[in-house]
Design an enzyme around this catalytic site. Structure first.
Site, PDB file in Angstrom:
ATOM      1  CB  SER A   1      48.924   4.482  -9.293  1.00 61.49           C
ATOM      2  OG  SER A   1      48.457   5.470 -10.185  1.00 61.49           O
TER       3      SER A   1
ATOM      4  CB  SER B   1      54.522  10.741 -13.439  1.00 64.79           C
ATOM      5  OG  SER B   1      55.230  11.756 -12.790  1.00 64.79           O
TER       6      SER B   1
ATOM      7  CG  ASN C   1      49.487  11.743 -19.028  1.00 63.22           C
ATOM      8  OD1 ASN C   1      48.379  12.074 -19.433  1.00 63.22           O
ATOM      9  ND2 ASN C   1      50.583  12.385 -19.353  1.00 63.22           N
ATOM     10  CE1 TYR C   2      51.976   5.744 -17.736  1.00 61.23           C
ATOM     11  CE2 TYR C   2      52.948   7.918 -18.046  1.00 61.23           C
ATOM     12  CZ  TYR C   2      52.639   6.650 -18.533  1.00 61.23           C
ATOM     13  OH  TYR C   2      52.970   6.320 -19.809  1.00 61.23           O
ATOM     14  CB  ILE C   3      50.161   9.860 -10.010  1.00 59.37           C
ATOM     15  CG1 ILE C   3      51.650   9.532 -10.127  1.00 59.37           C
ATOM     16  CG2 ILE C   3      49.705   9.881  -8.568  1.00 59.37           C
ATOM     17  CD1 ILE C   3      52.560  10.605  -9.577  1.00 59.37           C
TER      18      ILE C   3
END
Length: 819
Positions: free
Chosen positions: A573, A774, A777-779
DNA sequence: GCAGGCGACTCAGAAAACTCAAT
DNA sequence: AATTGAGTTTTCTGAGTCGCCTG
């Protein structure tokens, strides 16, 4: 062979490495004393690792990838204040929303599709009031006697039945679940283990029973047709379905399949007495052909037929698509029970190809509210058990027969429950920014600790933080041999003095992690050298003193809930936010999107998210190359036209590039191109002629004669001859165009060319990088939403429908929000 | 006190389904 | 206007993580 390049070959080390040797060497100081005690290396502020990727295309951004964001405690305070305010504001407006929507007459239903009329719509429903954290509640209790699990924990308390709004109104439209803005309420979840108060649902959807193949469709054994039992035929069909894929070429897959197939054959032998002993003599292709034909038939159905089939399917699935959670209608995710098939393990999974059995209702445990009606199992069957555990979020579970793993039916990603978890995940990783300084300081100091345990832990922490490695739990013999940080083995890490490290190993899903000559902290380099030292061999673990629990316990010491995976979220992030900061807030939306995707790509590279290069990629790139040349061809023409009319030299002074000749544009190619264009035009003329005549016929008028067409075609030929001649002479006809017009046209062409080039190279750069993982799930979606608002890019351009739903909680983020 | 495994959840790429533009 | 095929989105289910319990 479409050997998957991304995945490591299973060949080389087929033997599994021995289990981690514990405590190789000793913890003595002497062991570590070969490290010349460096005069206190000041913890390098910038340990920017040079990440070099395997593919040259990655080189460019390599060094940008490593997160460089340092502890920003002081600086971030202001933005946090903004945040609080924002939340406050949202709260107010949302409260208003709540009031108005409950008091005001019901909204017209967004949709009147029958599929929205689930059973649940008849029940009174109300928006749940926030879960109270203090009430008490009972533990789950199983209805059936064969209770197998005991409650793990005693959830704290409970709340009053939430089926009513504060003012007693009853919510009556099921599809208004979106109205509940849980993210605007204080507290959120997390202070208790209780996840819901009431839960109603209709159970799960089972796949249809097996329908035997038509009589004449049979597999062959040793060249002869075999009369299989239905049971065996179904399994044969599973294999027929994978014919032609990589699986069918996989030795392990075939071996496992055949073993299970034979076991089915033992229980349900062929009706004609055939003894099936040799996999090589099996021929499943007749079944495959039948399956292909069926597929074709399905494809050939008319639009209407397809629509009807879909409606029928929706109809029978309808009861299972939604549930009622705390009185709100919520979408269920995977309500379909997984159908039987052959297990498609990834990479070199030792169990790939084994038969995944059909799930019976007796194997399923249902989880549902205490007062809810227990759904009926399919006629003639019973559920394995029923429980009422509101500390978990699943509606049903079963144990799968290949690995003995549990499978669960959960709510959809867009649901309240999932949204809450998602948001709290990002809030947690966001909190890390206040602690990251401490964490780094601590492990940097420990890199030189005299105790091996501490030093290994610090080195592992460094890798998790700087390289975004996964924790790396231990794996069993019966799983694919993949590793993460703590399970790295000596063979995975190559050292090159003074401080360059190459990592090469298979990570999750057997995706290869390969980074060459990463520059690491000199102390990390020294440590790795020590950890690899004799008597360790290539198969021995680098980190023999620690494991994931040790690492996570260490992290938890800094911050509640901190574990290895939080670093991935945090770094992804923060990297994304930093990258977006660099994007210019000018130009077209398309250009902005391009830089957005580039930022996304850098995050995906950081997390090593890969995908297979599509089969058609090369062809696509070739095509783009051709279109690029066609553009250059047009530019060449414009340039030569301009040269003829440009009387003052100012044009070239203002636009020096207008003189540049096109690269990579050969006469041969232009000849062919013109021929091509001519042929296309000829075709167009012919078709037009046909159409025109058809029209004339319909209007009862006289048709044109073939000679008319000939004449037209002649003109086309002439035109292109001239074009070719003029082009070869370098003097295309200018016509009535003046210098100003041509200058503008030239500028436009330059822009188009540039945009095209950027697009093409972008496409190539991203061919083996998976951006989705990403993004999903990640950003933190709030970074994206804030950017979209600040840059006036519609958020729908970056989030597809499901993501918009999944991230509803982030949609009200203000443009100046900071992660 | 800790290894091991259980249980529940997130994260992962492949494949299927859908969309949309070119023909 | 219908077809087709490439690109995009959604679904599917396998593969991780991690806290907790048990012996």
């Amino acid at each position: 062979m479409t050997a998957n390049l991304k995945r490591g070959a299973s060949t080389e080390n087929d033997k599994k490495p021995k289990k981690a040797k514990q405590n190789i060497g000793s913890d003595s100081e002497s062991e570590l004393s070969d490290v010349p005690d460096e005069p206190q290396q000041p913890p390098q502020v910038e340990q920017v690792t040079q990440v070099k990727q395997e593919s040259p295309s990655n080189l460019k951004h390599a060094s940008d990838v490593t997160p460089k964001v340092e502890n920003t405690n002081g600086l971030e305070i202001s933005s946090d204040l903004v945040n609080l305010k924002e939340i406050e504001n949202n709260k107010v407006s949302n409260d208003q929303d709540l009031n108005t929507s409950t008091v005001s007459p019901k909204k017209p239903s967004k949709s009147n599709k029958p599929s929205d009329d689930s059973d649940f719509d008849e029940k009174p429903k109300a928006r749940s009031s926030r879960r109270s954290t203090s009430a008490k509640k009972e533990k789950k209790e199983n209805v059936t006697d064969d209770e197998k699990k005991t409650p793990k924990k005693t959830p704290k308390n409970s709340s009053q039945p939430p089926n009513q709004t504060p003012n007693g109104d009853v919510k009556d439209e099921g599809d208004e679940e979106d109205d509940y803005k849980w993210w605007a309420e204080q507290g959120g979840f997390g202070d208790g283990t209780e996840r819901w108060s009431t839960l109603e649902h209709n159970g799960v959807f089972f796949p249809p029973e097996y329908i035997p193949l038509p009589k004449q469709v049979k597999m062959k054994y040793d060249g002869k047709l075999v009369e299989l039992s239905n049971e065996a035929e179904e399994v044969a069909g599973f294999y027929a379905a994978v014919l032609g894929s990589d699986h069918a070429a996989d030795e392990t897959f075939n071996k496992n399949f055949f073993q299970d197939f034979q076991s089915v054959l033992r229980d349900y032998p062929p009706l004609d007495g055939t003894k099936i002993k040799d996999f090589e003599k099996c021929d499943f292709s007749p079944i495959r052909e039948h399956l292909d034909i069926e597929k074709e038939k399905k494809k050939a159905m008319t639009k209407d037929e397809k629509k009807r089939t879909k409606e029928q399917r929706d109809e029978i699935e309808n009861p299972f698509t939604h549930c009622l959670l705390d009185g709100r209608k919520e979408k269920v995710g995977n309500f379909r029970i997984e159908p039987p098939s052959l297990f498609r393990g990834r990479g070199a999974h030792p169990k790939k190809g084994k038969l995944k059995l059909r799930i019976k209702p007796e194997q399923i445990t249902i989880n549902i509210g205490k007062d809810a009606k227990i759904p009926d199992a399919p006629p003639g069957t019973n559920w394995g058990s029923v429980q009422h555990d509101n500390t978990v979020t699943w509606l049903a579970t079963w144990k799968e027969n290949i690995n003995g793993a549990y499978k669960y039916v959960y709510l959809a990603p867009g649901s309240t429950l999932k949204g809450q978890s998602d948001m709290s995940k990002f809030e947690k990783s966001r909190e890390l920014k206040h602690y990251i300084g401490n964490v780094r300081e601590s492990y940097e100091a420990d890199l030189q600790n005299k105790v091996m345990f501490d030093r290994q832990r610090a080195t592992a922490a460094y890798l998790v933080d700087r390289l975004a490695l996964r924790a790396g739990n231990e794996k069993g013999e019966d799983e694919a041999d993949t590793v993460g940080c703590c399970s790295l083995r000596c063979e995975h890490v190559m050292l090159r003095p003074p401080n360059l490290v190459t990592f090469d190993f298979l990570g999750k899903d057997s995706v290869r992690f390969y980074q060459e000559d990463i520059k690491v902290d000199p102390q990390v380099f020294k440590n790795l050298r020590i950890f690899k030292k004799e008597p360790k061999g290539p198969q021995d673990p680098i980190f023999d003193r620690i494991h994931t629990t040790v690492l996570n316990n260490y992290f938890r010491g800094f911050m509640k809930g901190l574990s290895a995976k939080v670093f991935r979220t945090y770094n992804a992030s923060i990297t994304f936010q930093e990258e977006l900061k660099q994007t210019p807030n000018e130009g077209t939306v398309a250009e902005k999107l391009l830089s957005f995707n580039r930022a996304n790509r850098n995050v995906a590279i950081l997390c090593n998210h890969q995908k297979n290069v599509s089969k058609s990629h090369d062809a696509t790139m070739d095509k783009m190359g051709d279109r690029l040349k066609a553009l250059k061809y047009q530019r060449r023409k414009l340039r030569q036209m301009l040269a003829q009319v440009a009387d003052d030299k100012k044009v070239y002074k203002d636009h020096p590039s207008f003189k540049d000749e096109e690269s990579d544009l050969e006469d041969e190619w232009m000849d062919a191109h013109e021929e091509n264009e001519r042929d296309k035009e000829v075709e167009r003329q012919k078709k037009k002629f046909e159409r025109d005549n058809e029209k004339l016929r319909n209007e009862d008028q006289k048709e044109m004669k073939p000679e008319d067409l000939g004449e037209r075609l002649q003109e086309v030929e002439e035109k292109w001859k001239t074009v070719t001649k003029e082009r070869r002479a370098g003097k295309p006809d200018v016509g009535k165009k003046n210098q100003t017009q041509l200058t503008t046209a030239m500028q436009k062409m330059e822009d188009r060319l540039e945009a095209f080039r950027v697009n093409a190279s972008n496409k190539d750069e991203v061919k083996d990088v998976s951006l989705g993982t990403s993004k999903i799930n990640y950003i933190d979606p709030r970074i994206t939403v804030a950017w979209c608002k600040a840059y006036e890019v519609p958020v729908e351009k970056v989030f597809a429908k499901t993501l918009l739903t999944k991230f509803t909680w982030a949609m009200e983020t203000s443009p100046d929000w900071k992660f």
